[in-house]
Each structure stands twice: as structure tokens, then as C-alpha cells.
Enzyme design. Sequence first.
Site, PDB file in Angstrom:
ATOM      1  N   HIS A 154     -11.201   9.891   7.642  1.00 45.29           N
ATOM      2  CA  HIS A 154     -11.000   8.446   7.782  1.00 45.29           C
ATOM      3  C   HIS A 154     -10.377   8.031   9.101  1.00 45.29           C
ATOM      4  O   HIS A 154     -10.751   7.008   9.677  1.00 45.29           O
ATOM      5  CB  HIS A 154     -10.120   7.964   6.631  1.00 45.29           C
ATOM      6  CG  HIS A 154      -9.822   6.502   6.643  1.00 45.29           C
ATOM      7  ND1 HIS A 154     -10.810   5.538   6.569  1.00 45.29           N
ATOM      8  CD2 HIS A 154      -8.642   5.819   6.729  1.00 45.29           C
ATOM      9  CE1 HIS A 154     -10.258   4.333   6.598  1.00 45.29           C
ATOM     10  NE2 HIS A 154      -8.945   4.479   6.710  1.00 45.29           N
TER      11      HIS A 154
ATOM     12  N   GLU B  15       0.843  -1.190   0.000  1.00 45.39           N
ATOM     13  CA  GLU B  15       0.000   0.000   0.000  1.00 45.39           C
ATOM     14  C   GLU B  15       0.883   1.246   0.000  1.00 45.39           C
ATOM     15  O   GLU B  15       2.100   1.159   0.150  1.00 45.39           O
ATOM     16  CB  GLU B  15      -0.951  -0.016   1.212  1.00 45.39           C
ATOM     17  CG  GLU B  15      -1.933  -1.183   1.164  1.00 45.39           C
ATOM     18  CD  GLU B  15      -2.878  -1.229   2.348  1.00 45.39           C
ATOM     19  OE1 GLU B  15      -2.676  -0.464   3.306  1.00 45.39           O
ATOM     20  OE2 GLU B  15      -3.830  -2.027   2.309  1.00 45.39           O
TER      21      GLU B  15
ATOM     22  N   ARG C   8      -0.667   8.818   9.321  1.00 44.47           N
ATOM     23  CA  ARG C   8      -0.557   7.373   9.553  1.00 44.47           C
ATOM     24  C   ARG C   8      -0.194   6.627   8.282  1.00 44.47           C
ATOM     25  O   ARG C   8      -0.802   6.838   7.227  1.00 44.47           O
ATOM     26  CB  ARG C   8      -1.889   6.839  10.094  1.00 44.47           C
ATOM     27  CG  ARG C   8      -1.899   5.314  10.243  1.00 44.47           C
ATOM     28  CD  ARG C   8      -3.174   4.819  10.864  1.00 44.47           C
ATOM     29  NE  ARG C   8      -4.333   4.972   9.999  1.00 44.47           N
ATOM     30  CZ  ARG C   8      -4.685   4.108   9.049  1.00 44.47           C
ATOM     31  NH1 ARG C   8      -3.907   3.060   8.783  1.00 44.47           N
ATOM     32  NH2 ARG C   8      -5.775   4.302   8.341  1.00 44.47           N
TER      33      ARG C   8
ATOM     34  N   HIS D 107      -9.066   9.753   3.880  1.00 43.38           N
ATOM     35  CA  HIS D 107      -8.766   8.683   2.934  1.00 43.38           C
ATOM     36  C   HIS D 107      -9.028   9.215   1.530  1.00 43.38           C
ATOM     37  O   HIS D 107     -10.081   9.809   1.272  1.00 43.38           O
ATOM     38  CB  HIS D 107      -9.620   7.447   3.207  1.00 43.38           C
ATOM     39  CG  HIS D 107      -9.082   6.221   2.548  1.00 43.38           C
ATOM     40  ND1 HIS D 107      -9.162   6.018   1.185  1.00 43.38           N
ATOM     41  CD2 HIS D 107      -8.430   5.150   3.054  1.00 43.38           C
ATOM     42  CE1 HIS D 107      -8.579   4.868   0.888  1.00 43.38           C
ATOM     43  NE2 HIS D 107      -8.125   4.321   2.000  1.00 43.38           N
TER      44      HIS D 107
ATOM     45  N   ARG E  51      -1.077   8.941   2.011  1.00 39.76           N
ATOM     46  CA  ARG E  51      -2.468   9.360   1.855  1.00 39.76           C
ATOM     47  C   ARG E  51      -2.662  10.870   1.848  1.00 39.76           C
ATOM     48  O   ARG E  51      -3.545  11.376   1.151  1.00 39.76           O
ATOM     49  CB  ARG E  51      -3.316   8.746   2.986  1.00 39.76           C
ATOM     50  CG  ARG E  51      -3.513   7.263   2.815  1.00 39.76           C
ATOM     51  CD  ARG E  51      -4.301   6.671   3.967  1.00 39.76           C
ATOM     52  NE  ARG E  51      -4.510   5.244   3.743  1.00 39.76           N
ATOM     53  CZ  ARG E  51      -5.085   4.445   4.619  1.00 39.76           C
ATOM     54  NH1 ARG E  51      -5.495   4.929   5.778  1.00 39.76           N
ATOM     55  NH2 ARG E  51      -5.256   3.167   4.351  1.00 39.76           N
TER      56      ARG E  51
END
Length: 535
Positions: free
Chosen positions: A349, A119, A384, A242, A288
Site C-alpha cells: 500500500h 483510524e 506510517r 494495508h 497497520r
Amino acid sequence: MTRQNNCDVLIIGSGAAGLTLALHLAKNADVVILSKGPLNEGSTYYAQGGIAAVFDENDSISAHVQDTLIAGAGLCDEETVNYTAENAKACLEWLIEQGVTFDKEKDSDGETRYHLTREGGHSHRRILHAADATGQAIQTTLADRVKQHSRIRIFERYNAIDLICEGNENDGSTKQCIGAYIWNRNSEKVESIYAQKTILATGGASKVYQYTSNPDVASGDGIAMAWRAGCRVANMEFNQFHPTCLFHPDAGTFLLTEALRGEGAKLRRPDGSRFMPSFDERAELAPRDIVARAIDYEMKRLGADCMYLDISHKPSQFIKEHFPTIYEKTRSLGIDITKQPIPVVPAAHYTCGGVMVNHQGQTDIAQLYAIGEMSYTGLHGANRLASNSLLECLVFARAAAIEISNSLKVNNRYKNLPEWDESRVTDSDEEVVIQHNWHELRLFMWDYVGIVRTTKRLERALHRVELLQREIDEYYRNFKVSNNLLELRNLVQVAELIIRCAMERKESRGLHYTLDYPDTLTESKATILQNSSNG
């Protein structure tokens, strides 16, 4: 009379953190789990991507640490990051022992191994997953184990209202938690519960925003309760949006996992052209915050309602095997992702800040702990890293369990808790007031404290939130509690903390981007707030 319940350990929250802690503790303690809705209703259940841990011989703990530090934009606590990465594999193996089944594949030698995906922000494939419904597999497995345990009681459809604290018996000046007031939504009565140890595991606060990927229960309850009791909070300005939530009037809050981009999905403008390479050399695999800002920028620049995520160049069978949940959901809405791009928008998110804790989950108040998304451990910094969230739940639940088990008193006497006083309140006939305030709060937080901020927007938001707080406090004093009132009271408190933290940060870093301070300072520290009214 307020009905009083008693236990050794009270866990408020029933996601991955709370259930993991309960299973670790139930060998030595009588545990109560408080669940605001049905046991499985929480952010864990809806997590799609997976959990990061080093299982590949070509990967390393140091690489996982480095990726986390880079994503955190210079604000991670390095000791915490090392601690988490070092304990990741053991916690995943415990989860596997509980019965969670992660996807496997055969390697070139015909040996079976875990299928690891990659990811954004990760330098290696290190995400264990159960197709694209990892959270569901974890939640349902742990919930089944909890239900079977004789020393765990589950209170479903109970809201925690406030913590009950007193002076420490050994040192009257030190505050300690001895339980909580709780609202039984089944009987619509307020009860109390005494506990030697109270653990907050209530998840994040993304419901404070108009658009969110989170379920309805993510209303910042634990953060607000801990703050009112006197705990410090940190880094509340870092709200992760997100990048890719499904944009469709009938989709609700449906997340499109980052693993799609990890497996080659491209972000495109309405005309089909790609745009991420213009924003970052990592393109779709950038962290992100970068991807969310890029989508937000392109939507505003073009006046577009959404951007598009396209994985249709991959084989149809591959898409259906790896992303069955997403395939079925989008298909039900008339979108065939094997042939068409998916309309996407960013949505709130994850709450990267929270209640300050040490490595055992201990807060500023004795006998009170916080774990999971609502806590601030220092792991996430200013942003994060994908798939570190469920990992944090597991690692710190286990650490808290060890500390709690070692410090529990045997044959502890239950104390009589103060009565809940509702002698001067009445039933509300103005529920519309709550609904109006709820909508106003979430809308101005989205407009003024969203992906891109300015000082003027933050000042406006603070003014509005202070007005709302006064209205809600008055309402709370005069009327009986309800689920919507309790959540609104908590959300408006968390909104104030987010705004105040954002106003203190005079730079742009990670998830906090302000047009008035676009540069990143050479040195920076966590933003810490202390509740002066509680000392």
C-alpha cells in the site's frame, strides 16, 4: 533532433504533492507538470480515508506527535514529526480555500463543525474526510485549479526517463539537476525539458509487489531516477501493507478504508470469530503493521484465502452515508455490507522510505527536490500512521515552494540540453520478454520480501533481482523505450533497494518483520544507502 521544452520549474508527478506545489509556485514561475497518465490517475485519487490534523479542542498537536512516534516504532525523526503536526491545520485550511469540501456535522449545541473520524493508531478523532472518497475530492479540486492557471502547462501521458545533471556553474565538482529526458507517449518520441528547478513527486513503488492497492502508475519512477542520478535513499525496507483490500476476482485493486474499523468494523475468521483481541489490546484499531501481520498469520494458519471485515452490526443508513463508495462497489459485486461481512486480504500500500530530503524537500543534488510518498522525510519511521500521507504531501509541498520561490533566478536563460541518442536502437519484437520479467519480479517480491521475511528469502530475492537487472539493462540498451520497459527498469531498481535495506536491518521493527531476527533492538537508526557509482 531531440525536441527541447523549457520552463522555470518542472514537476514530475501530478498527485496531491505535485499539484499543491504547482499552485504555490505559479505566482512566480512558469511551471510544467509531467503526468504519466491522465492528470487524475495516481494514488491520491484513490485515497479513501482522509487527512490527519488537530481540529478538535479536546485533541492536541502533542497527541498527534505522540501517536505518530508510537506508530513509527522508534524510527521517526521527532523534529520532522513536530514540524508536520504543527503545520497540519494551516495546510488543511489552504486546501479548504482551494474548494475541497470536507464532511461536516452538527454538535450537541447545534453548531456545525467538521466530522472527524478516527483510524488505527490515533488516540483522538482527527481525520478530516470527504465521505470515503477524500483523495478524489482533493485530486479533482486541485486539478481543476491547475488547469485554470495561465502559468501552468500540463504534459499528460509523458514518462520521465532520467534526470539530466551537470557540474555546478559555481563549483564544477558539485552536481546539479538541469532537467530531464521525457518520453512522449502520444508521439512515441523522446524529448527533453530544461528547468531551473526539478521536483520529483512520482509517488511510491508498491507496484513492485504482486498484490497492491495502488494504481498501475505507482512504479517507483522518481526513486529509481534519483538513485541513478546519485541521491541517497533510506528505509526502503519499510513497505506498508494495508490490512484490508477487497478480496474478489473482479475487484481489481480496491482498498477498504481504515475508517471502517475506526467506525466499529470487526475483523473475523471464516467461522465468524474475532481474532484481533488475541494479537493486540487495541484490537482492530492497532497500527497497520500489526493488523496486516495478524491477518496474514490467520490466513496461513487456517489455509484460508481471506479474512472478513464486518460492519453489518451498524445501522444500514449510517453505513450508506459514511461509506457510499465502498457500499456501491461491493454491491456491484454481490456483497451487501449492511448485512454481510466483506472478504479482505492485505496488499502492498505505501512506501515509507524513499529519497532523502531536508525539510524543504531538497535532495543531495542541487536544484533537485523530492516530495510526497517517494521522499524520506523521517515522518513515518518504521510504519506510517494512518492519514499522515496526504498530510506529508501538503506540508512539504508548501515548504518546498517557499524555498524554491526564494531561490529562483529572474530572467534565467535556458540551456541547450544534450541530445538523446537512439541511433543504435531498434523497435522491439519481444514485448513478451518484458511481460515475463514483470510478472517474475512482482511474484518473487511478494513471496520473498513480503509481510514476513527471512534471510534466506532475501538472499534468493537479491540473486533473482540481479539477474533481472542484467537482462533489462541489455534490453534497454538495444531497443526503443516504451511505458512497460521504463516502468520495469525502475521497478527492478527499487526492488534491489528494498532488498538491500531489508538485508541490512538485523531486527524486526514496524513493517519489517523477519523470522531470523524477531526481536527489536534497543537502539536503531535509519537504513541509508549511497549509490557508490555516482559518488
